[in-house]
Design a protein around this motif. Structure first.
Motif, PDB file in Angstrom:
ATOM      1  N   ALA A 132       0.841  -1.202   0.000  1.00 41.54           N
ATOM      2  CA  ALA A 132       0.000   0.000   0.000  1.00 41.54           C
ATOM      3  C   ALA A 132       0.874   1.250   0.000  1.00 41.54           C
ATOM      4  CB  ALA A 132      -0.917   0.005   1.215  1.00 41.54           C
ATOM      5  N   GLY A 133       0.710   2.052  -1.025  1.00 42.16           N
ATOM      6  CA  GLY A 133       1.416   3.328  -1.083  1.00 42.16           C
ATOM      7  C   GLY A 133       0.599   4.465  -0.518  1.00 42.16           C
ATOM      8  N   ALA A 134      -0.668   4.184  -0.194  1.00 44.00           N
ATOM      9  CA  ALA A 134      -1.559   5.225   0.329  1.00 44.00           C
ATOM     10  C   ALA A 134      -2.536   4.621   1.328  1.00 44.00           C
ATOM     11  CB  ALA A 134      -2.332   5.878  -0.807  1.00 44.00           C
ATOM     12  N   VAL A 135      -2.808   5.378   2.379  1.00 42.29           N
ATOM     13  CA  VAL A 135      -3.871   5.052   3.323  1.00 42.29           C
ATOM     14  C   VAL A 135      -4.667   6.334   3.525  1.00 42.29           C
ATOM     15  CG1 VAL A 135      -4.487   4.394   5.685  1.00 42.29           C
ATOM     16  CG2 VAL A 135      -2.571   3.263   4.537  1.00 42.29           C
ATOM     17  N   THR A 136      -5.972   6.269   3.246  1.00 39.40           N
ATOM     18  CA  THR A 136      -6.835   7.403   3.561  1.00 39.40           C
ATOM     19  C   THR A 136      -7.640   7.038   4.796  1.00 39.40           C
ATOM     20  OG1 THR A 136      -8.600   6.636   2.102  1.00 39.40           O
ATOM     21  CG2 THR A 136      -7.035   8.245   1.196  1.00 39.40           C
ATOM     22  N   LEU A 137      -7.834   8.028   5.637  1.00 37.03           N
ATOM     23  CA  LEU A 137      -8.563   7.832   6.881  1.00 37.03           C
ATOM     24  C   LEU A 137      -9.594   8.947   6.993  1.00 37.03           C
ATOM     25  CD1 LEU A 137      -8.625   6.108   9.492  1.00 37.03           C
ATOM     26  CD2 LEU A 137      -7.112   7.829  10.492  1.00 37.03           C
ATOM     27  N   PHE A 138     -10.868   8.553   7.005  1.00 42.24           N
ATOM     28  CA  PHE A 138     -11.953   9.513   7.183  1.00 42.24           C
ATOM     29  C   PHE A 138     -12.549   9.301   8.560  1.00 42.24           C
ATOM     30  CE2 PHE A 138     -16.516  10.267   7.328  1.00 42.24           C
ATOM     31  CZ  PHE A 138     -16.577  11.599   6.968  1.00 42.24           C
ATOM     32  N   THR A 139     -12.731  10.396   9.294  1.00 35.80           N
ATOM     33  CA  THR A 139     -13.467  10.322  10.555  1.00 35.80           C
ATOM     34  C   THR A 139     -14.596  11.341  10.492  1.00 35.80           C
ATOM     35  OG1 THR A 139     -11.921  11.879  11.632  1.00 35.80           O
ATOM     36  CG2 THR A 139     -11.508   9.526  11.944  1.00 35.80           C
ATOM     37  N   PRO A 183      -2.503   0.642  -3.481  1.00 36.92           N
ATOM     38  CA  PRO A 183      -1.178   0.931  -4.020  1.00 36.92           C
ATOM     39  C   PRO A 183      -1.005   2.408  -4.408  1.00 36.92           C
ATOM     40  CG  PRO A 183      -1.997  -1.122  -4.924  1.00 36.92           C
ATOM     41  CD  PRO A 183      -3.137  -0.479  -4.173  1.00 36.92           C
ATOM     42  N   HIS A 184      -2.110   3.073  -4.823  1.00 33.49           N
ATOM     43  CA  HIS A 184      -2.025   4.453  -5.310  1.00 33.49           C
ATOM     44  C   HIS A 184      -3.055   5.337  -4.615  1.00 33.49           C
ATOM     45  CE1 HIS A 184       0.662   2.970  -8.367  1.00 33.49           C
ATOM     46  NE2 HIS A 184      -0.216   2.011  -8.613  1.00 33.49           N
ATOM     47  N   ARG A 185      -2.723   6.595  -4.397  1.00 35.96           N
ATOM     48  CA  ARG A 185      -3.561   7.507  -3.608  1.00 35.96           C
ATOM     49  C   ARG A 185      -4.936   7.755  -4.208  1.00 35.96           C
ATOM     50  NH1 ARG A 185       0.309  10.766  -5.901  1.00 35.96           N
ATOM     51  NH2 ARG A 185      -0.498  12.399  -7.255  1.00 35.96           N
ATOM     52  N   ARG A 186      -5.029   7.883  -5.519  1.00 34.12           N
ATOM     53  CA  ARG A 186      -6.324   8.205  -6.131  1.00 34.12           C
ATOM     54  C   ARG A 186      -7.375   7.154  -5.769  1.00 34.12           C
ATOM     55  NH1 ARG A 186      -7.994  11.158 -11.139  1.00 34.12           N
ATOM     56  NH2 ARG A 186      -5.844  11.824 -11.033  1.00 34.12           N
ATOM     57  N   ASP A 187      -7.004   5.879  -5.874  1.00 35.35           N
ATOM     58  CA  ASP A 187      -7.945   4.809  -5.531  1.00 35.35           C
ATOM     59  C   ASP A 187      -8.354   4.881  -4.064  1.00 35.35           C
ATOM     60  OD1 ASP A 187      -7.808   3.920  -8.135  1.00 35.35           O
ATOM     61  OD2 ASP A 187      -6.580   2.157  -7.682  1.00 35.35           O
ATOM     62  N   ALA A 188      -7.405   5.180  -3.187  1.00 37.55           N
ATOM     63  CA  ALA A 188      -7.719   5.267  -1.751  1.00 37.55           C
ATOM     64  C   ALA A 188      -8.701   6.403  -1.480  1.00 37.55           C
ATOM     65  CB  ALA A 188      -6.436   5.446  -0.938  1.00 37.55           C
ATOM     66  N   TYR A 189      -8.479   7.554  -2.099  1.00 32.38           N
ATOM     67  CA  TYR A 189      -9.400   8.682  -1.916  1.00 32.38           C
ATOM     68  C   TYR A 189     -10.792   8.356  -2.464  1.00 32.38           C
ATOM     69  CZ  TYR A 189      -5.967  12.237  -0.476  1.00 32.38           C
ATOM     70  OH  TYR A 189      -5.035  12.971   0.204  1.00 32.38           O
ATOM     71  N   GLU A 190     -10.833   7.850  -3.684  1.00 29.92           N
ATOM     72  CA  GLU A 190     -12.126   7.560  -4.315  1.00 29.92           C
ATOM     73  C   GLU A 190     -12.893   6.487  -3.540  1.00 29.92           C
ATOM     74  OE1 GLU A 190     -11.259   6.602  -8.378  1.00 29.92           O
ATOM     75  OE2 GLU A 190     -10.840   8.690  -8.907  1.00 29.92           O
ATOM     76  N   ALA A 191     -12.198   5.453  -3.111  1.00 27.62           N
ATOM     77  CA  ALA A 191     -12.851   4.371  -2.383  1.00 27.62           C
ATOM     78  C   ALA A 191     -13.380   4.856  -1.040  1.00 27.62           C
ATOM     79  CB  ALA A 191     -11.876   3.209  -2.187  1.00 27.62           C
ATOM     80  N   ASN A 192     -12.646   5.731  -0.380  1.00 24.83           N
ATOM     81  CA  ASN A 192     -13.081   6.246   0.910  1.00 24.83           C
ATOM     82  C   ASN A 192     -14.349   7.080   0.759  1.00 24.83           C
ATOM     83  OD1 ASN A 192     -13.051   7.683   3.525  1.00 24.83           O
ATOM     84  ND2 ASN A 192     -11.082   6.646   3.728  1.00 24.83           N
ATOM     85  N   GLU A 193     -14.377   7.929  -0.254  1.00 27.87           N
ATOM     86  CA  GLU A 193     -15.582   8.731  -0.497  1.00 27.87           C
ATOM     87  C   GLU A 193     -16.763   7.836  -0.864  1.00 27.87           C
ATOM     88  OE1 GLU A 193     -17.108  12.671  -2.892  1.00 27.87           O
ATOM     89  OE2 GLU A 193     -15.307  11.646  -3.611  1.00 27.87           O
ATOM     90  N   TYR A 194     -16.521   6.842  -1.671  1.00 24.67           N
ATOM     91  CA  TYR A 194     -17.560   5.880  -2.036  1.00 24.67           C
ATOM     92  C   TYR A 194     -18.144   5.235  -0.776  1.00 24.67           C
ATOM     93  CZ  TYR A 194     -19.644   1.642  -4.042  1.00 24.67           C
ATOM     94  OH  TYR A 194     -20.498   0.623  -4.386  1.00 24.67           O
ATOM     95  N   ALA A 195     -17.270   4.853   0.144  1.00 27.61           N
ATOM     96  CA  ALA A 195     -17.717   4.171   1.364  1.00 27.61           C
ATOM     97  C   ALA A 195     -18.683   5.031   2.172  1.00 27.61           C
ATOM     98  CB  ALA A 195     -16.518   3.771   2.217  1.00 27.61           C
TER      99      ALA A 195
END
Length: 148
Positions: free
Chosen positions: A25-32, A99-111
């Motif tokens: 994983a090259g990116a971890v997004t964390l939403f609270t 692996p990449h930041r864009r996917d982490a951001y998009e997936a987090n918003e989707y969630a």
């Protein structure tokens, strides 16, 4: 810790970030999502969340599966707190690694959008001058939904 859970205790976001962190994983997004004091000019005193826990956890896991399908290589953990929450407390946490930041951001918003539209968690806002059940589900049902 379960990767998809409804909890009654304060949420520690780092636990969920640590759960999804891995060498590839090259990116971890964390939403609270936090309890805010003011909504549309009305002062909130506190929030009360309720959930149909078995189905809510099943739906959180389903959202995680959807994310893994839409964004291959992701790993997700989601927790939503129920009970009485005070101003500033965390109501929901979503951690996504990829692996990449864009996917982490998009997936987090989707969630978070999927949680709001499909997970049986109900929020009651307690204001200075009244109360109301809030959310896409509009009102908490009088009876619990039947399990699937």
């Amino acid at each position: 810790m379960k990767p998809y859970e409804i909890v009654t205790e304060p949420i520690d976001p780092q636990r969920y970030a640590d759960y999804v962190l891995r060498p590839e994983a090259g990116a971890v997004t964390l939403f609270t999502g936090h309890v805010r004091e003011w909504t549309r000019g009305i002062r909130t005193l506190f929030l009360a969340y309720e959930a149909y826990v078995p189905m809510a956890e099943k739906m959180l896991a389903r959202i995680g599966g959807e994310i893994e399908e839409k964004w291959p290589g992701t790993k997700t953990a989601i927790a939503h707190r129920i009970g009485e929450l005070q101003i500033g407390e965390i109501a929901v946490v979503i951690a996504v690694s990829s692996p990449h930041r864009r996917d982490a951001y998009e997936a987090n918003e989707y969630a978070i959008e999927r949680i709001k539209e499909s997970v049986p968690v109900w929020k009651k806002e307690i204001w200075e001058d009244g109360t109301e059940w809030i959310g896409d589900q509009r009102k908490k049902p009088e009876t619990e939904p039947a399990p699937e």
